[in-house]
Design an enzyme around this catalytic site. Structure first.
Site, PDB file in Angstrom:
ATOM      1  N   VAL A   8       0.876  -1.175   0.000  1.00  0.00           N
ATOM      2  CA  VAL A   8       0.000   0.000   0.000  1.00  0.00           C
ATOM      3  C   VAL A   8       0.907   1.218   0.000  1.00  0.00           C
ATOM      4  CG1 VAL A   8      -2.068  -0.998   1.069  1.00  0.00           C
ATOM      5  CG2 VAL A   8      -0.236  -0.130   2.524  1.00  0.00           C
ATOM      6  N   SER A   9       0.359   2.358  -0.425  1.00  0.00           N
ATOM      7  CA  SER A   9       1.194   3.551  -0.624  1.00  0.00           C
ATOM      8  C   SER A   9       1.523   4.314   0.643  1.00  0.00           C
ATOM      9  CB  SER A   9       0.506   4.498  -1.612  1.00  0.00           C
ATOM     10  OG  SER A   9       0.313   3.835  -2.835  1.00  0.00           O
ATOM     11  N   THR A  10       0.665   4.253   1.656  1.00  0.00           N
ATOM     12  CA  THR A  10       0.905   5.043   2.867  1.00  0.00           C
ATOM     13  C   THR A  10       0.668   4.215   4.117  1.00  0.00           C
ATOM     14  OG1 THR A  10      -1.364   5.823   3.155  1.00  0.00           O
ATOM     15  CG2 THR A  10       0.030   7.111   1.675  1.00  0.00           C
ATOM     16  N   GLN A  13      -2.971   3.307   5.105  1.00  0.00           N
ATOM     17  CA  GLN A  13      -3.725   2.274   4.397  1.00  0.00           C
ATOM     18  C   GLN A  13      -3.443   0.900   4.999  1.00  0.00           C
ATOM     19  OE1 GLN A  13      -2.067   3.663   0.572  1.00  0.00           O
ATOM     20  NE2 GLN A  13      -4.163   3.632  -0.180  1.00  0.00           N
TER      21      GLN A  13
END
Length: 197
Positions: A8-10, A13
């Site tokens: 996931v990007s962050t 998340q």
């Protein structure tokens, strides 16, 4: 062995749904990380790519989990399949050295990869439009500035400066802080007094 890779990007998340989908697809060892796909240095993915060997399968939920562009996706999948690793992208299919040599599979792979890249750029565009729209409506982004208590020697120094009995550099020295910090606190003090008045 079946390896899974979830990303996931962050940090905000969650990976739970990806991990479940990877396990349901047969992944027995899962590498996971919370990092933007735009970052070239993805430690867990790099470790996985070093460990995986001929006869193994790499499982990912979507193409954009392992690559941020069609060219990068093609490079990773081609490199893995040429090493004898099967790549199972759950929403695209299973790619092996044999079927990557097939022109129809190669075409399908490129079409699906192009759609994944297009989808990613559309999400990025919508996100940027949303941020721009929010900024125009006055939404502030970034961390909230920390509220400092103005008290003790700092408060005394500010009151002396406000009363014209001290210069700002003298006030900063009295309060035991830098001139820049003193000026910031003085500004905050004036702003809070204006709000109250």
């Amino acid at each position: 062995m079946n390896y899974g890779y979830g990303r996931v990007s962050t940090n905000k998340q969650e990976l739970g749904l990806q991990i479940k989908a990877l396990k349901d697809a047969g992944a027995t060892k899962i590498y996971k990380e919370k990092i933007s796909g735009a970052k070239a240095e993805r430690k867990e993915l790099n470790n996985l790519l070093k460990e995986i060997k001929a006869g193994d399968t790499l499982i990912v939920t979507k193409a954009d989990r392992i690559a941020r562009s069609l060219s990068q996706l093609e490079r990773i999948v081609t490199e893995l399949t040429s090493r004898g690793v099967a790549v199972h992208i759950l929403n695209m299919g299973i790619f092996t050295a044999q079927n990557m040599d097939n022109p129809m599979t190669k075409l399908l792979f490129n079409v699906l990869g192009a759609f994944a890249e297009f989808e990613r750029s559309m999400i990025l565009e919508r996100t940027q439009e949303g941020i721009k729209d929010a900024k125009e409506k006055g939404v502030k982004f970034g961390r909230k500035s920390k509220a400092f208590k103005i008290e003790g020697s700092l408060l005394h120094a500010i009151l002396q400066v406000e009363g014209g009995k001290m210069s700002q550099p003298e006030g900063a020295e009295f309060a035991g802080c830098s001139i820049a910090t003193f000026k910031r606190r003085l500004k905050e003090y004036r702003e809070s007094n204006n709000e109250g008045g």
